[in-house]
Scaffold this active site. Structure first.
Site, PDB file in Angstrom:
ATOM      1  CG  ASN A 153      -0.237  -0.112   2.504  1.00  0.00           C
ATOM      2  OD1 ASN A 153       0.915  -0.515   2.576  1.00  0.00           O
ATOM      3  ND2 ASN A 153      -0.932   0.270   3.554  1.00  0.00           N
ATOM      4  CD  GLU A 250       5.296  -0.892  12.252  1.00  0.00           C
ATOM      5  OE1 GLU A 250       6.052  -0.304  13.021  1.00  0.00           O
ATOM      6  OE2 GLU A 250       4.054  -0.758  12.283  1.00  0.00           O
ATOM      7  CB  CYS A 284      -1.824  -1.074   8.360  1.00  0.00           C
ATOM      8  SG  CYS A 284      -0.742   0.313   8.645  1.00  0.00           S
ATOM      9  CD  GLU A 458       8.505   0.276  10.001  1.00  0.00           C
ATOM     10  OE1 GLU A 458       7.538   0.794   9.423  1.00  0.00           O
ATOM     11  OE2 GLU A 458       9.321  -0.488   9.448  1.00  0.00           O
TER      12      GLU A 458
HETATM   13  O1  TXE Z   1       0.689  -8.257   3.072  1.00  0.00           O
HETATM   14  P1  TXE Z   1       1.260  -9.724   3.068  1.00  0.00           P
HETATM   15  P2  TXE Z   1       0.257  -7.441   1.803  1.00  0.00           P
HETATM   16  C1  TXE Z   1      -0.818  -4.976   6.272  1.00  0.00           C
HETATM   17  C2  TXE Z   1      -2.281  -4.740   6.063  1.00  0.00           C
HETATM   18  C3  TXE Z   1      -2.685  -5.929   5.229  1.00  0.00           C
HETATM   19  C4  TXE Z   1      -1.442  -6.336   4.499  1.00  0.00           C
HETATM   20  C5  TXE Z   1      -1.525  -5.997   3.045  1.00  0.00           C
HETATM   21  O2  TXE Z   1      -2.939  -4.683   7.289  1.00  0.00           O
HETATM   22  O3  TXE Z   1      -3.080  -6.973   6.098  1.00  0.00           O
HETATM   23  O4  TXE Z   1      -0.340  -5.633   5.096  1.00  0.00           O
HETATM   24  O5  TXE Z   1      -0.234  -6.066   2.457  1.00  0.00           O
HETATM   25  C6  TXE Z   1       5.886 -11.175   2.111  1.00  0.00           C
HETATM   26  N1  TXE Z   1       7.723 -15.454   4.264  1.00  0.00           N
HETATM   27  N2  TXE Z   1      -0.152  -3.721   6.437  1.00  0.00           N
HETATM   28  O6  TXE Z   1      -0.893  -8.137   1.170  1.00  0.00           O
HETATM   29  O7  TXE Z   1       0.583 -10.631   2.116  1.00  0.00           O
HETATM   30  C7  TXE Z   1       5.107 -10.701   0.911  1.00  0.00           C
HETATM   31  O8  TXE Z   1       5.737 -11.122  -0.287  1.00  0.00           O
HETATM   32  C8  TXE Z   1       8.345 -14.298   3.958  1.00  0.00           C
HETATM   33  C9  TXE Z   1       0.298  -3.338   7.746  1.00  0.00           C
HETATM   34  O9  TXE Z   1       1.450  -7.157   0.962  1.00  0.00           O
HETATM   35  O10 TXE Z   1       1.274 -10.087   4.482  1.00  0.00           O
HETATM   36  C10 TXE Z   1       5.150  -9.191   1.107  1.00  0.00           C
HETATM   37  O11 TXE Z   1       6.362  -8.650   0.642  1.00  0.00           O
HETATM   38  N3  TXE Z   1       7.736 -13.245   3.382  1.00  0.00           N
HETATM   39  C11 TXE Z   1       1.128  -2.130   7.752  1.00  0.00           C
HETATM   40  C12 TXE Z   1       5.081  -9.047   2.611  1.00  0.00           C
HETATM   41  O12 TXE Z   1       5.494 -10.288   3.158  1.00  0.00           O
HETATM   42  C13 TXE Z   1       6.415 -13.372   3.100  1.00  0.00           C
HETATM   43  C14 TXE Z   1       0.932  -1.110   6.730  1.00  0.00           C
HETATM   44  C15 TXE Z   1       3.678  -8.714   3.110  1.00  0.00           C
HETATM   45  O13 TXE Z   1       2.775  -9.588   2.507  1.00  0.00           O
HETATM   46  C16 TXE Z   1       5.683 -14.542   3.402  1.00  0.00           C
HETATM   47  C17 TXE Z   1       0.521  -1.658   5.465  1.00  0.00           C
HETATM   48  C18 TXE Z   1       6.404 -15.613   4.010  1.00  0.00           C
HETATM   49  N4  TXE Z   1       5.790 -16.762   4.320  1.00  0.00           N
HETATM   50  C19 TXE Z   1      -0.038  -2.908   5.346  1.00  0.00           C
HETATM   51  N5  TXE Z   1       4.389 -14.351   3.001  1.00  0.00           N
HETATM   52  C20 TXE Z   1       1.547  -1.515   9.060  1.00  0.00           C
HETATM   53  N6  TXE Z   1       1.154  -2.029  10.226  1.00  0.00           N
HETATM   54  O14 TXE Z   1       2.267  -0.546   9.011  1.00  0.00           O
HETATM   55  C21 TXE Z   1       4.320 -13.111   2.482  1.00  0.00           C
HETATM   56  N7  TXE Z   1       5.531 -12.528   2.534  1.00  0.00           N
END
Ligand code: TXE
Length: 484
Positions: A153, A250, A284, A458
């Site tokens: 995002n 995060e 998020c 962060e």
């Molecule tokens: O997250 P994903 P997304 C959260 C938001 C939402 C999500 C959306 O709440 O739930 O992020 O982003 C990698 N081993 N936040 O869909 O799928 C994946 O390739 C290692 C919170 O991208 O969880 C990606 O690069 N890596 C936030 C990253 O993890 C893995 C602000 C995140 O993927 C993996 C913005 C694995 N097994 C969005 N699986 C905050 N709190 O600041 C996935 N990845």
């Protein structure tokens, strides 16, 4: 203008690297669904190249003074600001977020982080602890090779919010952006290199969970910082634990925004708009459970409905557009599923709820009322433009309900009652709270979640504690006593 098709999928050891034997990752413009670029997931060879470069380059970088490191980070911030327009257009094409937003919230936020951590890099010192004639001093030391894993995002911001403190402390980083938005992190790497960062210190590799796991599990990696969903956070945290690695998590949220009868109505509506519809709700920390005290509920719903008439949905590259598509077809389907669930479970649809009949992944900003705490749309993170209004009567009641969630990322309150505002902030089980505002994210303030929404913080000097550690050195000035 920056060509969305990068010269190479990865930026490793100071240059673009391509290896098209990796799994293909199409890059889709969310406003039209057209493919604007192709990148390839990092092969094992590319992952190895990135980690080896980081391991090799890090000691010399750590041996520089913090002031020298900070100078490069600040120069990178200046370059990012000079290129803000082109970087913003690229971010819009990668994420679908309106240019009206990316011009002020993405590369600028990344530049702020580079400038802030570049500014404090020279003052990251240890302590002197006097103990009579003995003393202890502490040495603040880097962790070594750090891995960053980004969500889709805020790609530029996340690449910088992780890279800047890591580099300021003398670490090296291998950053993997989300496979959904792979483009802008490459620009961050290119700019850092242009600013004089020695090669190998900030590397970007593409890929999905598999590449992410390879990075997290590698023995050369001392620290993992993830921005992503809670389920992914649990997996990554568990993998990091095997190697006893430092982590920053995060993660997601389902944050409360509490509006009391005495709130300034216009500002409360603005806060709810910022906390539910900015970036089409893909934030998020959003306050998606909007608790409205009974006395102001109808006025709030009426004013919100009036203000939603100001939505200009359209081509995100048109600066007049203030509401863009969701990032992907799959995210659109997830959000549609939650809207259907809300209707099925008896929430009252006040506004929106429909996919927009046009190309791209557009859904109307959606407002539900009469939502109850047990409804799925009140318990689960939707990560789309769906605002749920829940009624409440008393302060004690609403605080208990606001905290009745496994998440704990953010929380907000609108009231003119000074002591009540601070009482609520003190009572919220959340890492980041807002009083009479919502979703401000200055780099000077810590950002992060409690409970299932994450570990660590962060930004601000808090981030330094997550990218360095203090070594204690005890110095005895006299003889050593011993029992025999
Ligand atoms: O997250 P994903 P997304 C959260 C938001 C939402 C999500 C959306 O709440 O739930 O992020 O982003 C990698 N081993 N936040 O869909 O799928 C994946 O390739 C290692 C919170 O991208 O969880 C990606 O690069 N890596 C936030 C990253 O993890 C893995 C602000 C995140 O993927 C993996 C913005 C694995 N097994 C969005 N699986 C905050 N709190 O600041 C996935 N990845």
């Amino acid at each position: 203008m920056i060509d969305p098709q990068p010269r190479g999928s990865h930026f490793v050891d100071g240059e673009y690297v391509e290896d098209s034997t990796g799994a293909e990752i199409p890059v889709i413009y969310p406003a039209t669904g057209e493919q604007i670029a192709t990148v390839y997931a990092a092969t094992d060879a590319v992952v190895e190249q990135a980690l080896a470069a980081a391991k090799r380059a890090q000691p010399e970088w750590a041996a520089m003074t913090g002031t020298e490191r900070g100078r490069i980070l600040r120069r990178a911030a200046d370059i990012m600001r000079e290129r803000n327009h082109d970087l913003s257009v690229l971010e819009t094409r990668d994420t679908g977020k309106p240019l009206q937003e990316t011009l002020v919230a993405d590369a600028t936020s990344g530049a702020d982080a580079l400038e802030y951590f570049g500014g404090i890099a020279g003052s990251l010192t240890g302590d002197y602890i006097p103990l009579g004639e003995d003393f202890v001093y502490t040495r603040r030391e880097p962790l070594g090779v750090c891995v960053g894993l980004g969500a889709w995002n805020y790609p530029t911001q996340i690449a910088c919010w992780k890279g800047a403190p890591a580099l300021a402390c003398g670490n090296a980083m291998v950053f993997k952006p989300s496979e959904t938005t792979p483009l802008s992190a490459l620009q961050v790497a290119e700019i850092l290199h242009e600013a004089g960062l020695p090669k190998g210190l900030y590397n970007v590799v593409q890929g999905r969970a598999r590449v992410g796991s390879l990075l997290v599990n590698d023995k050369r990696v001392a620290k993992v910082s993830l921005t992503g969903s809670v389920p992914t956070g649990r997996k990554v945290y568990a993998m990091a634990a095997v190697g006893m690695k430092h982590v920053t998590m995060e993660l997601g949220g389902k944050s409360p925004l509490v509006i009391f009868d005495d709130a300034d109505l216009e500002n409360a509506v603005s806060g709810a708009i910022n906390g539910n519809f900015y970036s089409s709700g893909q934030v998020c920390s959003n306050g998606t459970r909007v608790f409205v005290q009974k006395g102001i509920k109808e006025a709030f719903l009426a004013r919100m409905t009036e203000r939603l008439a100001g939505v200009k949905m359209g081509d995100p590259l048109d600066e007049n557009t203030n509401f863009g598509p969701l990032v992907s077809q799959s995210q659109l389907e997830i959000v549609e599923g939650y809207v259907a669930k809300g209707l099925e479970e008896g929430a009252r649809l006040v506004h929106g709820g429909n996919r927009v009949d046009r190309e791209g992944y557009y859904i109307e900003p959606t407002v539900f009322a009469d939502v109850t705490d047990d409804m799925t749309i009140a318990r689960e993170e939707i990560f789309g433009p769906v605002l749920s209004v829940l009624d409440f009567e008393t302060e004690d009641e609403v605080l208990a309900r606001a905290n009745d969630t496994e998440f704990g990322l953010s929380a907000g309150v609108f009231t003119r009652d000074l002591t009540r505002a601070h009482r609520m902030a003190a009572g919220f089980e959340a890492g980041t709270c807002y009083i009479n505002t919502y979703n401000d994210a200055p780099v000077e303030a810590p950002f992060g979640g409690s409970k299932q929404s994450g570990v660590g913080r962060e930004n601000s000097s808090a981030a330094i504690e997550h990218f360095s550690e203090k070594k204690s050195v005890y110095v005895r000035m006299g003889d050593v006593e011993a029992p025999f």
